[in-house]
Design a protein around this motif. Structure first.
Motif, PDB file in Angstrom:
ATOM      1  N   LYS A 184       0.835  -1.199   0.000  1.00  0.00           N
ATOM      2  CA  LYS A 184       0.000   0.000   0.000  1.00  0.00           C
ATOM      3  C   LYS A 184       0.875   1.256   0.000  1.00  0.00           C
ATOM      4  O   LYS A 184       1.832   1.336   0.767  1.00  0.00           O
ATOM      5  CB  LYS A 184      -0.902   0.026   1.238  1.00  0.00           C
ATOM      6  N   PRO A 185       0.536   2.234  -0.819  1.00  0.00           N
ATOM      7  CA  PRO A 185       1.304   3.492  -0.837  1.00  0.00           C
ATOM      8  C   PRO A 185       0.846   4.420   0.285  1.00  0.00           C
ATOM      9  O   PRO A 185       0.361   5.537   0.051  1.00  0.00           O
ATOM     10  CB  PRO A 185       0.989   4.059  -2.216  1.00  0.00           C
ATOM     11  N   THR A 186       0.998   3.962   1.507  1.00  0.00           N
ATOM     12  CA  THR A 186       0.426   4.673   2.648  1.00  0.00           C
ATOM     13  C   THR A 186       1.022   6.060   2.860  1.00  0.00           C
ATOM     14  O   THR A 186       0.408   6.907   3.508  1.00  0.00           O
ATOM     15  CB  THR A 186       0.606   3.840   3.936  1.00  0.00           C
ATOM     16  N   GLU A 187       2.221   6.286   2.344  1.00  0.00           N
ATOM     17  CA  GLU A 187       2.862   7.592   2.520  1.00  0.00           C
ATOM     18  C   GLU A 187       2.394   8.610   1.473  1.00  0.00           C
ATOM     19  O   GLU A 187       2.688   9.803   1.597  1.00  0.00           O
ATOM     20  CB  GLU A 187       4.389   7.436   2.440  1.00  0.00           C
ATOM     21  N   ALA A 188       1.692   8.141   0.452  1.00  0.00           N
ATOM     22  CA  ALA A 188       1.237   9.052  -0.606  1.00  0.00           C
ATOM     23  C   ALA A 188       0.096   9.918  -0.095  1.00  0.00           C
ATOM     24  O   ALA A 188      -0.905   9.388   0.419  1.00  0.00           O
ATOM     25  CB  ALA A 188       0.791   8.265  -1.840  1.00  0.00           C
ATOM     26  N   PRO A 189       0.172  11.226  -0.205  1.00  0.00           N
ATOM     27  CA  PRO A 189      -0.884  12.110   0.309  1.00  0.00           C
ATOM     28  C   PRO A 189      -2.248  11.855  -0.317  1.00  0.00           C
ATOM     29  O   PRO A 189      -3.271  12.132   0.314  1.00  0.00           O
ATOM     30  CB  PRO A 189      -0.370  13.519  -0.046  1.00  0.00           C
ATOM     31  N   ARG A 190      -2.266  11.333  -1.546  1.00  0.00           N
ATOM     32  CA  ARG A 190      -3.553  11.140  -2.223  1.00  0.00           C
ATOM     33  C   ARG A 190      -4.055   9.700  -2.147  1.00  0.00           C
ATOM     34  O   ARG A 190      -4.970   9.328  -2.881  1.00  0.00           O
ATOM     35  CB  ARG A 190      -3.451  11.602  -3.681  1.00  0.00           C
ATOM     36  N   PHE A 191      -3.500   8.907  -1.272  1.00  0.00           N
ATOM     37  CA  PHE A 191      -3.970   7.539  -1.078  1.00  0.00           C
ATOM     38  C   PHE A 191      -5.046   7.509  -0.001  1.00  0.00           C
ATOM     39  O   PHE A 191      -4.901   8.106   1.058  1.00  0.00           O
ATOM     40  CB  PHE A 191      -2.822   6.623  -0.665  1.00  0.00           C
ATOM     41  N   ARG A 192      -6.135   6.807  -0.306  1.00  0.00           N
ATOM     42  CA  ARG A 192      -7.197   6.598   0.660  1.00  0.00           C
ATOM     43  C   ARG A 192      -7.649   5.132   0.591  1.00  0.00           C
ATOM     44  O   ARG A 192      -7.486   4.469  -0.433  1.00  0.00           O
ATOM     45  CB  ARG A 192      -8.408   7.494   0.375  1.00  0.00           C
ATOM     46  N   GLU A 193      -8.221   4.644   1.675  1.00  0.00           N
ATOM     47  CA  GLU A 193      -8.759   3.281   1.719  1.00  0.00           C
ATOM     48  C   GLU A 193     -10.106   3.302   2.410  1.00  0.00           C
ATOM     49  O   GLU A 193     -10.281   3.957   3.432  1.00  0.00           O
ATOM     50  CB  GLU A 193      -7.817   2.335   2.463  1.00  0.00           C
TER      51      GLU A 193
END
Length: 242
Positions: free
Chosen positions: A210-219
Motif C-alpha cells: 500500500k502506498p500509505t505515505e502518498a498524500p492522495r492515497f485513501r482506503e
C-alpha cells in the motif's frame, strides 16, 4: 472562486463493481481436477501461475489468455502426454468462464447513483474486450457512466491519457478500485487520487504494498463509504482556489 478538487472519478470494474476473481478460482480448481492424475493440485497451480506471468506480454489480461495458459500448463505438466479430450475440456471450462453471471458487489449501484450528475464518471477496465462489454451490459450499471475505457493495461501513462481526454487532467481526478497494482499505485503516480476498496479475493499478480505515505492515497471498506470520502476531500484543506 473555489474549485472542487475532484471533478472526475474513474472506477475499476472486476471485483470493484462486480464479482470476478471467484470465477477464476472455481475454474482453476476444475483445471486442477482435470490434471489430478498427473500432478498434485498445488504444483499445477504453481505451473499455471508461471505460465500466466510469461504470457501476459503476449496475450494480455483476461479469460482468453488464461485459457491458453491452462493449455500450455497441461502440456508441460504431462510432458506432452495430455489427451486431446483433456484439451477439449480445458477449452470448455474456459468458455464457461466467459458465460459466468454478473453479480454486482454490495453498494456499487447506490454509490454510482449518488455520484451520477455530480461528477464525470468513467469506467476504466482491462481484459478481453468482448467479455468486459458483456459484463457491463449485464450488470445494468452502464447508464451511470459518462465514458467507458477498456484498456490493455493500467499504467500512469494510461491514467494521464484518460483523465486528460475526458476531464481536466489527473490532478482533479480520482481512481477507485480493488487492485493496488493496477488501480491505485499508477493513478497516484499520474497525479490523481487513489481510493483502495479491498476485495477478499485478489489475483496474486496484483499484489503490491500500500502506498500509505502518498498524500492522495485513501482506503475504504466498501463503496458505501465513497460519497462521504469524496465530500470530506472537497470540504478539507485540499480545495483548489482560483
Amino acid at each position: 472562486m473555489t474549485i472542487r478538487p475532484v471533478s472526475m472519478i474513474g472506477f475499476d470494474a472486476d471485483d470493484t463493481l462486480w464479482q470476478n476473481e471467484q470465477y477464476y478460482r472455481f475454474t482453476e480448481q476444475s483445471f486442477r481436477d482435470l490434471l489430478a492424475g498427473y500432478a498434485e493440485g498445488e504444483h499445477v497451480s504453481e505451473r499455471l501461475l508461471e505460465a500466466e506471468k510469461r504470457n501476459l506480454a503476449h496475450y494480455g489480461f483476461g479469460i482468453k489468455g488464461f485459457t491458453l495458459s491452462m493449455i500450455e500448463t497441461a502440456i508441460e505438466v504431462t510432458e506432452g502426454r495430455v489427451p486431446t479430450e483433456t484439451i477439449s475440456e480445458i477449452l470448455m471450462i474456459g468458455r464457461e468462464l466467459l458465460k459466468h453471471p454478473v453479480e454486482c458487489l454490495p453498494h456499487a449501484r447506490e454509490a454510482l447513483e449518488s455520484l451520477r450528475g455530480q461528477y464525470f464518471l468513467v469506467l476504466i477496465t482491462k481484459g478481453d474486450l468482448f467479455d468486459q462489454e458483456r459484463k457491463l451490459a449485464q450488470s445494468g450499471l452502464g447508464d451511470f457512466f459518462d465514458a467507458v475505457e477498456i484498456v490493455s493495461d493500467k499504467t500512469a501513462t494510461t491514467y494521464r491519457r484518460i483523465f486528460g481526454k475526458h476531464g481536466e487532467g489527473p490532478e482533479r481526478a480520482m481512481m477507485v478500485g480493488n487492485s493496488l497494482k493496477s488501480d491505485i499505485v499508477p493513478a497516484i503516480a499520474a497525479g490523481a487520487w487513489g481510493v483502495f476498496v479491498p476485495h477478499e479475493l485478489t489475483w496474486v499478480l496484483e499484489h503490491v504494498e500500500k502506498p500509505t505515505e502518498a498524500p492522495r492515497f485513501r482506503e475504504i471498506a466498501d463503496l458505501s463509504h465513497l460519497p462521504a470520502l469524496i465530500a470530506d476531500i472537497g470540504s478539507g484543506s485540499n480545495e483548489i482556489r482560483a
